[in-house]
Motif scaffolding. Structure first.
Motif, PDB file in Angstrom:
ATOM      1  N   CYS A   1      -6.083  -7.857  -4.040  1.00  0.00           N
ATOM      2  CA  CYS A   1      -6.856  -7.616  -2.820  1.00  0.00           C
ATOM      3  C   CYS A   1      -8.357  -7.794  -3.004  1.00  0.00           C
ATOM      4  CB  CYS A   1      -6.556  -6.229  -2.285  1.00  0.00           C
ATOM      5  SG  CYS A   1      -4.944  -6.174  -1.505  1.00  0.00           S
TER       6      CYS A   1
ATOM      7  N   CYS B   1      -8.196  -0.207  -0.414  1.00  0.00           N
ATOM      8  CA  CYS B   1      -8.471  -1.486   0.248  1.00  0.00           C
ATOM      9  C   CYS B   1      -7.825  -1.472   1.630  1.00  0.00           C
ATOM     10  CB  CYS B   1      -7.941  -2.653  -0.577  1.00  0.00           C
ATOM     11  SG  CYS B   1      -6.162  -2.767  -0.538  1.00  0.00           S
ATOM     12  N   GLY B   2      -8.074  -2.508   2.387  1.00  0.00           N
ATOM     13  CA  GLY B   2      -7.688  -2.526   3.796  1.00  0.00           C
ATOM     14  C   GLY B   2      -6.205  -2.576   4.077  1.00  0.00           C
ATOM     15  N   CYS B   3      -5.361  -2.825   3.072  1.00  0.00           N
ATOM     16  CA  CYS B   3      -3.944  -2.951   3.416  1.00  0.00           C
ATOM     17  C   CYS B   3      -3.110  -1.726   3.098  1.00  0.00           C
ATOM     18  CB  CYS B   3      -3.320  -4.206   2.833  1.00  0.00           C
ATOM     19  SG  CYS B   3      -3.908  -4.722   1.272  1.00  0.00           S
TER      20      CYS B   3
END
Ligand code: SF4
Ligand code: ZN
Length: 419
Positions: free
Chosen positions: A199, A285-287
């Motif tokens: 990521c 992180c964004g996920c």
């Protein structure tokens, strides 16, 4: 004979340069998933005789059948055959779908598994984008990047609700099977954890450390998957990390992890505690599937999953939390984690573990209900799931506190969360 594919036959520009590109409101033509419709991804091993290499089929309506603002359900079903291919490799290839679709100019991909989200821009539609191109990209890139382990790739794109629902049901059983492969393992059993830096293209200072009792925060990579990924690609994003000296057994601080983190985050982070969200938590992180946050008045924590769009007792919705945390930040009091991790034994154990959790959306609670109760019981509390508040009880700390008191929630009698 190995097939080499260098050209990707789609009418749109393609490459890592477009990975970070966003498709924002004004540019959006249509979308699949993201809470509006179901969008699911599944990679499955197939028999060599059963599939045809390069076959890409769209079953149901395509982009040309839509008008601006429309949504469509989507199932991305990839079948792979190869003499060297193993079932253990399925999750690794599946996780590549995220960045490979992002390589297409004007197309954005978020999430993974059954919470994926594909946003298509007006520009991409003008150039003639079709769902078929998703399959062409995956076929070409899988051959390019995984030559060693596969011979045939066939892709089916389902866009009719009944087909997507059927695929989703099947995929969920597969995800469950994959998750449970690490169920019997403990962090103490192994001397090696694995890193994941997949990521970093979105969150440059983010470094996931994945152990048997802590799956990646996207939920798509567990310890076994990282191990298999390292075997396929020894210089890839999943590297073994020798735990080394245990610096703090309660909060989960390891010399080897810290050393790796310093180097892999390019100096942005010096250390993190693997089993705490209160003290120096892991980067996010964004996920991530969920984000946990402290609720000081309840002496506990809450967690919220991506698929819940409502308000939460920490005062922020998932999207706001993800916006603050998603770039690779490590903020004390918050941490990203997978759904499965909630019931893994090391989940925020340094802060009191699962028994600290006082609120989560009802959908998440229902999804992991049996596991919540099983893990609660292991920790000495019967029917823990029913003691955890959700949005039907309240969405502020004031609203949920009386419920926790009435249920005798264990967090209320634990040592102070912030000590
Ligand atoms: Fe890897 Fe973590 Fe990203 Fe999942 S969230 S792909 S484990 S870096
Ligand atoms: Zn991520």
């Amino acid at each position: 004979l190995k097939i080499n594919i260098t050209e990707i036959d789609i009418p749109l520009a393609f490459g890592p340069a477009f990975e970070g590109e966003r498709v924002r409101g004004g540019d959006l033509y249509c979308q699949m998933g993201g809470g509006k419709t179901q969008c699911t991804e599944l990679v499955k091993m197939a028999d060599m005789k059963e599939i045809e290499d390069g076959k890409v089929e769209v079953v149901g309506p395509d982009i040309a059948d839509l008008k601006e603002g429309d949504t469509l359900p989507l199932g991305i079903y990839v079948q792979i055959a190869g003499r060297e291919f193993q079932e253990d490799f399925e999750p690794i290839l599946e996780r590549q779908i995220h960045h490979l679709i992002n390589y297409i100019q004007g197309v954005m991909h978020i999430g993974q598994r059954d919470i994926s989200w594909v946003r298509v821009s007006k520009g991409a539609v003008e150039k003639g984008f079709s769902l078929k191109h998703l399959g062409i990209v995956l076929h070409a890139k899988f051959h390019q990047e995984f030559q060693k382990i596969l011979d045939k790739v066939q892709i089916t794109l389902y866009s009719k609700k009944e087909d997507v629902d059927k695929l989703t049901e099947r995929a969920r059983a597969e995800y469950k099977h994959r998750d449970e492969r690490v169920d019997k393992m403990t962090d103490e059993d192994v001397d090696t954890f694995y890193s994941c830096t997949l990521c970093q293209s979105f969150a440059p200072s983010h470094v996931c450390t994945v152990s048997p009792e802590r799956t990646g925060l996207c939920g798509a990579y567990n310890w076994m998957d990282c191990k298999a990924s390292f075997e396929i690609n020894p210089t890839g994003p999943n590297q073994p990390i020798k735990k080394g000296k245990v610096l703090d057994p309660k909060l989960g601080r390891f010399e080897g992890v810290d050393e790796f983190l310093k180097q892999a985050s390019k100096g942005a982070h010096e250390t993190y505690n693997f089993y705490s969200m209160v003290h120096a938590p892991m980067t996010t992180c964004g996920c991530c599937e969920c984000i946990a946050a402290m609720l000081p008045s309840c002496n506990g924590v809450m967690t919220v999953n991506r698929d819940y769009a409502g308000e939460t007792p920490c005062g922020m919705k998932f999207t706001t939390l993800a916006g603050v945390m998603g770039g690779g930040a490590a903020s004390p009091g918050f941490v990203g984690h997978s759904k499965f991790n909630v019931t893994q034994k090391k989940f925020i154990l340094g802060d009191g573990g699962l028994l600290r959790v006082v609120w989560m959306p009802k959908s998440l609670k229902d999804e992991i209900y049996d596991r919540l109760n099983a893990r609660g019981k292991e920790m000495g509390v019967e029917n823990l799931a029913d003691m955890i508040a959700d949005e039907t009880v309240g969405i502020t700390e004031d609203e949920i506190l009386p419920f926790l008191q009435e249920k005798g929630h264990p967090a209320l009698n634990m040592e102070s969360l912030i000590s």
